[in-house]
Design a protein around this motif. Structure first.
Motif, PDB file in Angstrom:
ATOM      1  N   ILE A   3      -5.236  -1.072  -3.746  1.00 36.04           N
ATOM      2  CA  ILE A   3      -3.971  -0.220  -3.990  1.00 36.04           C
ATOM      3  C   ILE A   3      -3.967   0.409  -5.175  1.00 36.04           C
ATOM      4  CG2 ILE A   3      -2.697  -1.350  -2.108  1.00 36.04           C
ATOM      5  CD1 ILE A   3      -0.817  -2.469  -4.269  1.00 36.04           C
ATOM      6  N   SER A  35      -6.492   1.516  -6.845  1.00 40.09           N
ATOM      7  CA  SER A  35      -7.674   2.173  -6.988  1.00 40.09           C
ATOM      8  C   SER A  35      -7.599   3.548  -6.201  1.00 40.09           C
ATOM      9  CB  SER A  35      -8.978   1.882  -6.815  1.00 40.09           C
ATOM     10  OG  SER A  35      -8.981   1.324  -5.450  1.00 40.09           O
ATOM     11  N   GLY A  36      -6.458   3.765  -5.417  1.00 39.06           N
ATOM     12  CA  GLY A  36      -6.105   4.988  -4.733  1.00 39.06           C
ATOM     13  C   GLY A  36      -5.742   6.036  -5.293  1.00 39.06           C
ATOM     14  N   ARG A  37      -5.400   7.280  -4.778  1.00 42.57           N
ATOM     15  CA  ARG A  37      -4.696   8.385  -5.462  1.00 42.57           C
ATOM     16  C   ARG A  37      -3.444   8.398  -6.012  1.00 42.57           C
ATOM     17  NH1 ARG A  37      -5.383  13.396  -1.547  1.00 42.57           N
ATOM     18  NH2 ARG A  37      -4.737  14.400  -3.615  1.00 42.57           N
ATOM     19  N   ALA A  50       1.012  -0.975  -0.024  1.00 43.07           N
ATOM     20  CA  ALA A  50       0.117   0.044  -0.154  1.00 43.07           C
ATOM     21  C   ALA A  50       0.770   1.318  -0.030  1.00 43.07           C
ATOM     22  CB  ALA A  50      -0.982  -0.127   1.130  1.00 43.07           C
ATOM     23  N   PRO A  70      -1.524   4.974  -7.215  1.00 43.33           N
ATOM     24  CA  PRO A  70      -1.161   3.540  -7.150  1.00 43.33           C
ATOM     25  C   PRO A  70       0.256   3.410  -7.641  1.00 43.33           C
ATOM     26  CG  PRO A  70      -2.428   4.461  -9.150  1.00 43.33           C
ATOM     27  CD  PRO A  70      -2.403   5.450  -8.232  1.00 43.33           C
TER      28      PRO A  70
END
Length: 274
Positions: free
Chosen positions: A149, A151-153, A98, A155
């Motif tokens: 992880i 789909s986060g800001r 992450a 990746p």
């Protein structure tokens, strides 16, 4: 009062829970014994929890949450310990994933967990000796959550090397495999994913004893995990990182380029046609 260091990728979930528990106790000016009396545990046992020297039982969490009023933070940290996962050594790795800027992986036998479809992952987890369907579904949820992880800001950039045999091992049957290969092709069109296949005719022996992954964090630090038949290892030792990186570079030198890999995957899909 000493200031607790920030929780980073190298801090285990157990240690993070213990630090937050200690911080909240100090904030209220309570001794170990005072908190223990309020939650029905001995002060000694609370101390064990704070030092991550004993597993924290699930029943302890809502009680201490209520007494300390942590607003759900202790419960969230306890969930990160993931007591459902049978491989305690692995628990640190999702946190590293992450926080990673780049992840490079090699798999000689299976599609990497971060790229697995739900059907493929379920079939793999059903292969755990003695696992019940309930346990399989719990582990499946954990595995699919790891994929969040991407789909986060921010990746990570992900590069996956796989042996060609992975494409021909019918995990879960024809329908599951076709879905998995279609998923790989879709990922290969995404700018943050690179998938390369090492052809069977290359006869590469490096890395056949187990998969591994190398993650680079934002501050430039490297971590790696290595798989084996009975156990695994998460490490940040420079000598080990260097040796694993050399293996990775050796394997990648034999891999098909991306455009060729796409054709190899498409050809493999033919055998899984209805």
């Amino acid at each position: 009062m000493p200031v607790e260091p920030a929780v980073t990728a190298e801090v285990s979930p157990e240690a993070a829970f213990g630090r937050e528990l200690r911080r909240l106790r100090h904030e209220r000016g309570w001794s170990l014994e005072a908190l223990g009396a309020k939650v029905g545990y001995s002060g000694t046992m609370v101390g064990y929890f704070e030092r991550a020297e004993r597993p924290v039982p699930e029943s302890f969490v809502p009680i201490v949450e209520n007494v300390l009023g942590s607003g759900g933070k202790l419960a969230a940290l306890w969930q990160e310990m993931d007591p459902r996962h049978p491989q305690k050594w692995f628990r640190r790795w999702p946190k590293i994933e992450a926080a990673a800027r780049t992840i490079r992986s090699w798999e000689p036998l299976l599609v990497p967990g971060l790229l697995q479809t739900e059907g493929y992952a379920r079939a793999v987890l059903r292969g755990i000796p003695g696992a019940t369907e309930e346990e399989v579904e719990e582990l499946l949820t954990v595995r699919l959550q790891r994929q969040g992880i991407f789909s986060g800001r921010t990746p990570p950039m992900y590069t996956a090397l796989m042996d060609e045999g992975v494409l021909h091992r019918p995990i879960g049957g024809a329908t599951v495999m076709r879905g998995q290969l279609e998923h790989l092709l879709a990922l290969m069109d995404h700018p943050r994913f690179t998938v390369q296949i090492v052809p069977l005719e290359a006869a590469v022996t490096t890395g056949l004893l187990g998969g591994f992954a190398i993650a680079q964090l934002s501050e430039g630090r490297y971590w790696a995990y290595l798989e084996s038949a009975s156990d695994g290892q998460v490490t940040d030792h420079l000598d080990e990182i260097h040796a694993i990186s050399l293996k990775y570079d050796t394997i990648r030198a034999w891999a098909h380029p991306v455009h060729v890999t796409k054709e190899v995957v498409r050809e493999a899909m033919v055998r899984y046609e209805p």
